[in-house]
Write a protein that holds these residues in place. Sequence first.
Motif, short mmCIF file in Angstrom:
data_model
loop_
_atom_site.label_atom_id
_atom_site.label_comp_id
_atom_site.label_asym_id
_atom_site.label_seq_id
_atom_site.Cartn_x
_atom_site.Cartn_y
_atom_site.Cartn_z
N SER A 145 2.34 1.73 -3.48
CA SER A 145 1.32 2.20 -4.42
C SER A 145 0.99 3.68 -4.18
CB SER A 145 0.05 1.35 -4.27
OG SER A 145 0.31 0.00 -4.57
N SER A 146 0.97 4.10 -2.92
CA SER A 146 0.67 5.50 -2.62
C SER A 146 1.78 6.41 -3.14
CB SER A 146 0.52 5.68 -1.10
OG SER A 146 -0.53 4.87 -0.61
N ILE A 186 0.84 -1.21 0.00
CA ILE A 186 0.00 0.00 0.00
C ILE A 186 0.87 1.26 0.00
CG2 ILE A 186 -1.65 1.33 1.37
CD1 ILE A 186 -2.83 -1.35 2.29
N ALA A 198 1.54 6.61 -6.91
CA ALA A 198 0.44 7.47 -7.35
C ALA A 198 0.83 8.94 -7.27
CB ALA A 198 -0.79 7.19 -6.50
#
Length: 423
Positions: free
Chosen positions: A78-79, A75, A82
């Motif tokens: 992915s953050s 997570i 992004a």
Amino acid sequence: MIETWILISLGGIVLLLLFSAFFSGSETSLTAVSRARMLQLEKDGEVSARRVNHLTEDRERLIGAILLGNNLVNILASSIAAAVFLHLFGEAGVAYATLVMTMLVLIFAEVLPKTYALSNPDRFAQAVALPISIFVTLFAPIVATVQAIVRGTLRIFGANVEGPVLSSHDELRGHIDLHHQEGGVVKDDRDMLGGVLDLRELTVDDVMVHRKNITMIDAGLPVADIFAYALNSPHTRLPLFQGDAENIVGVLHARDLARALLKAAGDPSAIDLKAVCREPWFVPETTELLDQLNAFREKREHFALVVDEYGALMGLVTLEDILEEIVGEIEDEHDITVEGVKMEEDGIWLIDGATPIRDVNRALDWDLPDEEAVTMAGLVIHESQTIPETGQVFSFHGKRFEIVERRRNQIAKMRVSALPEEG
């Protein structure tokens, strides 16, 4: 020029993907590791093997900690991705970040490490045991909280979250059958290993020689006749009865008789038969085979008479009978060989009614049930609920049974073949 924070972010993503790969590979290796091999390595002094065994003792806590770490780094990666792609491509960056991170996580953080871990589970598990142990210890409170939530939720829906469904014996039997199907264990080895596991499930009445097949000697006969009969018998030990065949007064051992005959200079009439006889040993028919095997070892005996709850003679059991359940039929130069299973044609077998079901299953690799009957004749009688006549045919458990010969109320021979499979 690429901004410094983007380079740092990309480096952070790579590092987090490495951590994700580490957690994924650790999960696979620690769940696929051979506990038997690790136990042996621990006995040999391997510290890493001891850590692996300690981790796998509580698999729920182990998996919870690994999943916590894996989801945390995925997570976070992915953050960061992004944020970087939003800076570079605007609103379209979210879609690009999702696509790129999905491919990177799938290939490099899931499939690749798990493939390697499956190929080398023991080596991988020993390598990651120390860092995983530290991680499990550090995050134990969080994992315990997650476990409590999970168990509480499952109980709300009526799910059973207690111990394993299969016993250790069932797991061993499953592993043996699996290795046999894969070609790692040959049939004879599978039968021997399965025989060891079956000792807890069988009782002496499953393997005993039935009383009608016992060779006994009448104590009322002349001593010379008793000696001649015993020494010419193919059996080493013979029960001695007085008056009634149920009244067993001793057991004659051929070696004891030969030794006594030698001391008496070959004169049987000079021998006290009672002094030569051994005390009979009676055991209940419900005794487990493993317990009887241990009793044979403790008493240093090879022979026992089996009685029912009323004390009536049911048969006899020997150490050889129990060992044959493990290694198969044992025959020596004095045995009388009885062909219990004979092939008539391809796929058609002529079987004696007195042949044990377990022997047929072992010889033909069948799976006929032996819970309600011991012999093939008993199986047919139990399933048909009658004593069949010669020529009658029955079909059950995927086999065709044709009664070939009947003596009085006993099925002597039957012809058995497999039923054609239904389309």
